[in-house]
Design a protein around this motif. Structure first.
Motif, PDB file in Angstrom:
ATOM      1  N   LEU A  32      80.618  43.840  22.694  1.00 34.41           N
ATOM      2  CA  LEU A  32      79.734  44.377  23.714  1.00 34.41           C
ATOM      3  C   LEU A  32      78.927  43.222  24.298  1.00 34.41           C
ATOM      4  N   PRO A  33      78.623  43.253  25.566  1.00 31.85           N
ATOM      5  CA  PRO A  33      77.820  42.167  26.159  1.00 31.85           C
ATOM      6  C   PRO A  33      76.394  42.214  25.645  1.00 31.85           C
ATOM      7  N   PRO A  83      81.143  46.179  31.336  1.00 32.05           N
ATOM      8  CA  PRO A  83      80.524  45.219  32.259  1.00 32.05           C
ATOM      9  C   PRO A  83      79.044  45.046  31.947  1.00 32.05           C
ATOM     10  N   PRO A  84      78.549  43.836  31.961  1.00 31.54           N
ATOM     11  CA  PRO A  84      77.131  43.612  31.640  1.00 31.54           C
ATOM     12  C   PRO A  84      76.186  44.326  32.597  1.00 31.54           C
ATOM     13  N   ARG A  86      72.223  58.164  14.703  1.00 37.27           N
ATOM     14  CA  ARG A  86      71.989  58.006  16.136  1.00 37.27           C
ATOM     15  C   ARG A  86      71.149  56.745  16.302  1.00 37.27           C
ATOM     16  N   LEU A  87      71.829  55.660  16.565  1.00 35.51           N
ATOM     17  CA  LEU A  87      71.205  54.352  16.471  1.00 35.51           C
ATOM     18  C   LEU A  87      70.778  53.791  17.813  1.00 35.51           C
ATOM     19  N   PRO A  88      69.647  53.129  17.864  1.00 39.31           N
ATOM     20  CA  PRO A  88      69.496  52.134  18.921  1.00 39.31           C
ATOM     21  C   PRO A  88      70.493  51.011  18.667  1.00 39.31           C
ATOM     22  N   LEU A  89      70.444  49.955  19.410  1.00 37.52           N
ATOM     23  CA  LEU A  89      71.549  49.008  19.377  1.00 37.52           C
ATOM     24  C   LEU A  89      71.595  48.115  18.160  1.00 37.52           C
ATOM     25  N   PHE A 132      75.928  46.504  16.764  1.00 32.91           N
ATOM     26  CA  PHE A 132      76.520  47.474  17.666  1.00 32.91           C
ATOM     27  C   PHE A 132      77.421  48.459  16.934  1.00 32.91           C
ATOM     28  N   VAL A 133      77.025  48.899  15.748  1.00 35.82           N
ATOM     29  CA  VAL A 133      77.944  49.695  14.934  1.00 35.82           C
ATOM     30  C   VAL A 133      77.375  51.072  14.634  1.00 35.82           C
TER      31      VAL A 133
END
Length: 313
Positions: free
Chosen positions: A169-170, A147-148, A265-268, A257-258
């Protein structure tokens, strides 16, 4: 649990009864006014009467901060737990949960929530009303969408969603500016990305251009045809500061988003040059986003470029 527990250990603060085959937690616990950590993993809890009645009003209900009931048989989040307003960490991983109750929002002090390894199919928007939530583990479920509203979890630092059924992903999730860890492996969105990810071999022109730029080979415009001089002027440095390579055909690939395997360990949003700057990508494949993807993803791409995040791997 032995009778008279509160009389024998009135100052007890941590109790671990994990792996003892318990089918219920007795009322003896209720009178422990200092107990802040209760670990009851890998038991047979989950049936009627597994938790003592009156938990919310008892001294234990006010003192408890950490509760771990992972590896049991709960078919739902016990309603009695939703009244533990001081609870900071709740673990119900590896149970038989099929959903998350909207009243989870009542646990306003919650910082860590582990619900992985269940049968959860959806996330209620009310989960976003937990102002202190920093670690959310929802891996190994059957979740199909996010959910957003989760973008309102401004304290969130780690989000584990691997091994679910996510296909997107939203774009609102980009607002999770404090997110440090995102795990998405084992979802259709990652599988599809890896399947579609292909690279074309470099042209001789690009190989020569890279060599000139990376080795700082001197040249004068009068020594080369005009089109080659123009081509060399288009060289851009790889945004990965540990790479040092160059690209010519918008060879920065956008990875949406991968997190392939949990290694990073990624930010988006991050940018990678073509794989280790050893092979290029054509202008026809400037990003992992196909033209058939939705407008919302295109808007997310614009937002991502503004973020200017770079993978340091």
């Amino acid at each position: 649990l032995p009778a008279g527990l509160s009389q024998w250990f009135p100052a007890l603060e941590v109790l671990d009864v994990s792996g003892t085959g318990l089918a219920e937690l007795g009322t003896e616990l209720l009178a422990l006014p200092r107990l802040h950590t209760l670990l009851a993993k890998n038991n047979r809890l989950g049936g009627p009467g597994s938790l003592p009645k009156g938990l919310e009003q008892a001294p234990l209900g006010r003192s408890l901060r950490v509760l771990n009931l992972s590896g049991n048989r709960f078919p739902e989040v016990p309603p009695a737990l939703l009244g533990l307003r001081g609870l900071q960490s709740l673990s119900l991983g590896g149970n038989r949960l099929h959903g998350i109750p909207p009243d989870i929002q009542e646990l306003r002090s919650l910082e860590f929530l582990h619900l992985g390894g269940n049968f959860i199919t959806s996330i209620p928007p009310e989960l976003a009303n937990l102002p202190s939530l920093s670690y959310l583990v929802l891996c190994d479920n059957k979740i199909q969408s996010i959910p957003p509203q989760l973008a309102q979890l401004h304290s969130l630092r780690s989000l584990s969603l691997h091994n679910n059924l996510l296909t997107y992903l939203p774009r609102e999730i980009l607002n999770l500016v404090h997110l440090e860890e995102l795990s998405l492996r084992g979802n259709p969105l990652v599988v599809r990305f890896v399947r579609d990810l292909t690279y074309n071999p470099p042209s001789l022109q690009e190989l020569a251009g890279r060599t000139i730029k990376t080795r700082n080979v001197p040249y004068a415009p009068s020594e080369l045809p005009e089109n080659l001089v123009r081509y060399l002027s288009l060289a851009s440095n790889c945004p990965n500061p540990k790479c040092g390579g160059v690209y010519f055909d918008s060879c920065v690939r956008q990875i949406k988003f991968v997190d392939f395997c949990g290694k990073y360990r990624l930010p988006l949003m991050h940018y990678l040059c073509s794989p280790e700057c050893s092979s290029p990508c054509s202008s026809a494949s400037q990003s992992s986003t196909s033209q058939s993807e939705s407008d919302s993803e295109d808007e997310a791409s614009v937002a991502a470029r503004r973020m200017q995040k770079v993978l340091l791997g």
